[in-house]
Scaffold this motif. Structure first.
Motif, PDB file in Angstrom:
ATOM      1  N   PHE A 111       0.825  -1.200   0.000  1.00 22.51           N
ATOM      2  CA  PHE A 111       0.000   0.000   0.000  1.00 22.51           C
ATOM      3  C   PHE A 111       0.865   1.258   0.000  1.00 22.51           C
ATOM      4  N   TRP A 112       2.060   1.156   0.559  1.00 21.70           N
ATOM      5  CA  TRP A 112       2.974   2.296   0.572  1.00 21.70           C
ATOM      6  C   TRP A 112       3.300   2.718  -0.855  1.00 21.70           C
ATOM      7  N   PHE A 113       3.487   1.745  -1.732  1.00 21.36           N
ATOM      8  CA  PHE A 113       3.800   2.039  -3.130  1.00 21.36           C
ATOM      9  C   PHE A 113       2.543   2.317  -3.953  1.00 21.36           C
ATOM     10  N   LEU A 114       1.440   1.605  -3.670  1.00 21.00           N
ATOM     11  CA  LEU A 114       0.206   1.822  -4.429  1.00 21.00           C
ATOM     12  C   LEU A 114      -0.331   3.238  -4.238  1.00 21.00           C
ATOM     13  N   THR A 115      -0.200   3.776  -3.035  1.00 19.40           N
ATOM     14  CA  THR A 115      -0.702   5.123  -2.753  1.00 19.40           C
ATOM     15  C   THR A 115       0.292   6.211  -3.139  1.00 19.40           C
ATOM     16  N   GLY A 116       1.531   5.831  -3.475  1.00 21.23           N
ATOM     17  CA  GLY A 116       2.546   6.819  -3.845  1.00 21.23           C
ATOM     18  C   GLY A 116       3.134   7.563  -2.661  1.00 21.23           C
ATOM     19  N   GLU A 117       2.853   7.068  -1.452  1.00 23.79           N
ATOM     20  CA  GLU A 117       3.349   7.766  -0.266  1.00 23.79           C
ATOM     21  C   GLU A 117       4.874   7.745  -0.175  1.00 23.79           C
ATOM     22  N   TYR A 118       5.488   6.719  -0.748  1.00 18.26           N
ATOM     23  CA  TYR A 118       6.937   6.613  -0.673  1.00 18.26           C
ATOM     24  C   TYR A 118       7.624   7.817  -1.326  1.00 18.26           C
ATOM     25  N   THR A 119       7.009   8.390  -2.367  1.00 12.32           N
ATOM     26  CA  THR A 119       7.599   9.567  -3.023  1.00 12.32           C
ATOM     27  C   THR A 119       7.571  10.774  -2.091  1.00 12.32           C
ATOM     28  N   GLU A 120       6.497  10.908  -1.313  1.00 12.17           N
ATOM     29  CA  GLU A 120       6.400  11.999  -0.355  1.00 12.17           C
ATOM     30  C   GLU A 120       7.457  11.862   0.738  1.00 12.17           C
ATOM     31  N   VAL A 121       7.667  10.628   1.195  1.00 10.68           N
ATOM     32  CA  VAL A 121       8.655  10.387   2.243  1.00 10.68           C
ATOM     33  C   VAL A 121      10.064  10.704   1.743  1.00 10.68           C
ATOM     34  N   PHE A 122      10.416  10.211   0.545  1.00 10.79           N
ATOM     35  CA  PHE A 122      11.748  10.462  -0.005  1.00 10.79           C
ATOM     36  C   PHE A 122      11.969  11.952  -0.266  1.00 10.79           C
ATOM     37  N   ALA A 123      10.926  12.637  -0.716  1.00  8.22           N
ATOM     38  CA  ALA A 123      11.032  14.076  -0.963  1.00  8.22           C
ATOM     39  C   ALA A 123      11.280  14.832   0.341  1.00  8.22           C
ATOM     40  N   ALA A 124      10.581  14.422   1.406  1.00 10.80           N
ATOM     41  CA  ALA A 124      10.762  15.070   2.700  1.00 10.80           C
ATOM     42  C   ALA A 124      12.155  14.813   3.263  1.00 10.80           C
TER      43      ALA A 124
END
Length: 343
Positions: free
Chosen positions: A205-218
């Protein structure tokens, strides 16, 4: 004489488990809202909670403070559907808190006893609720409808997550009760399987929702200042309470019916409402709070109706225990889990 002592001990154990679950459930809603406000990554937040709980059970087991069933893939396959439902319930819950206030979460959480009672009757062959019980559940529904009608902060996104949460939490309440009744693991075994399997599901779900991009950007943006004391404290506190509610949730769910388990959380949301009003302005209007209190009153009415029927149930249970034999009752794997958890 010994049967009387056992019944008294069993009642005390059940009461302690329900109180523990109610306190954790009430405080965790505010703590998770606090955590998601300062750490706006719901997928990562829940993954950290699963990791903390899994590691804590494994470590305490190694040190001899508790006993849990060993992890096997055969059992994991049987448990996986329940873990998926659990993960979806937590996933929708966290996103609901991300987009709405705690009061909105409580209102939709309060609707679940009505749906669980219906599901228990249809799918688990439980008896129909009494008139007083059904009236109490209707009061809960009326309060929820009143809250939604007066919610000035209504957004489609928030209420979409609310409806998704309502469906998944109802499924989780009924289905997990079935799993607890038939798999035969002890309490800490359930906690281990549930959190470890949820931790394995989380990256999907971390990858399906795209949240990982937000985390890496932060991370790239704040390389020099990754540690924020407030966010760290909020996440750590949510992880600790996540561990506690994992235990008390499974233990209480095993000790009482699915509907009573759900209503216990609803009634004790009063503490959540008080804390939420006192600490910040992220709460409902006065009219909305009155409607919310109606749902809590409905929960109290349900508890009273159950108390009126309890002597009959106790008499039947005592008769069944007498026929079955006291020693057999004490030596069932499920009761061993409950007894060990209290010690």
């Amino acid at each position: 004489m010994s049967s009387s002592r056992f019944d008294s001990s069993k009642q005390y154990t059940t009461t302690s488990l329900v109180i523990g679950y109610a306190l954790c459930s009430s405080l965790l809603a505010v703590i998770n809202k606090f955590a998601i406000t300062y750490f706006n990554y719901p997928g990562l937040l829940t993954a950290l909670q699963y990791l903390t709980c899994t590691f804590a059970v494994w470590l305490l087991g190694k040190l001899g403070f508790l006993h849990h069933d060993p992890f096997t893939w055969e059992t994991a396959k049987k448990f996986l559907p329940a873990a998926i439902v659990f993960y979806l319930a937590i996933f929708t819950n966290t996103n609901l808190l991300r987009h709405a206030n705690v009061d909105t979460f409580i209102v939709f959480r309060s609707l679940t006893p009505l749906l669980v009672a219906i599901a228990d009757t249809i799918f688990r062959s439980q008896p129909l609720p009494s008139r007083l019980t059904f009236l109490s559940l209707i009061v809960i529904l009326a309060g929820a409808v009143g809250y939604v009608a007066t919610d000035s902060a209504f957004t489609l996104t928030a209420y979409s997550w609310a409806l998704a949460y309502l469906v998944t939490i109802t499924t989780e309440m009924v289905y997990i009760k079935h799993m607890v009744s038939h798999l035969g693991l002890n309490i800490w075994g359930y906690v281990l399987y549930n959190n470890l399997l949820s931790l394995m599901i989380a990256p999907i779900f971390w990858f399906l929702t795209g949240e990982y991009t937000e985390v890496f950007a932060a991370v790239n943006e704040n390389r020099g200042n990754l540690f924020e004391p407030v966010a760290f404290s909020a996440v750590a506190l949510s992880c600790v309470f996540g561990f506690l509610i994992s235990y008390f949730g499974f233990a209480a769910r095993n000790a009482i019916s699915a509907t009573a388990f759900t209503v216990t959380g609803v009634v004790n949301k009063f503490l959540t409402v008080v804390i939420n009003v006192l600490i910040w302005d992220k709460h409902a209007t006065p009219v909305g709070l009155v409607c919310l209190l109606f749902t809590i009153c409905g929960g109290v009415g349900y508890q009273q109706s159950v108390a009126l029927d309890k002597p009959v149930d106790t008499e039947k249970d005592n008769k069944k225990d007498s026929e079955k034999g006291e020693e057999d009752e004490e030596l069932t794997p499920l009761n061993q889990g409950k007894i060990a958890s209290v010690v």
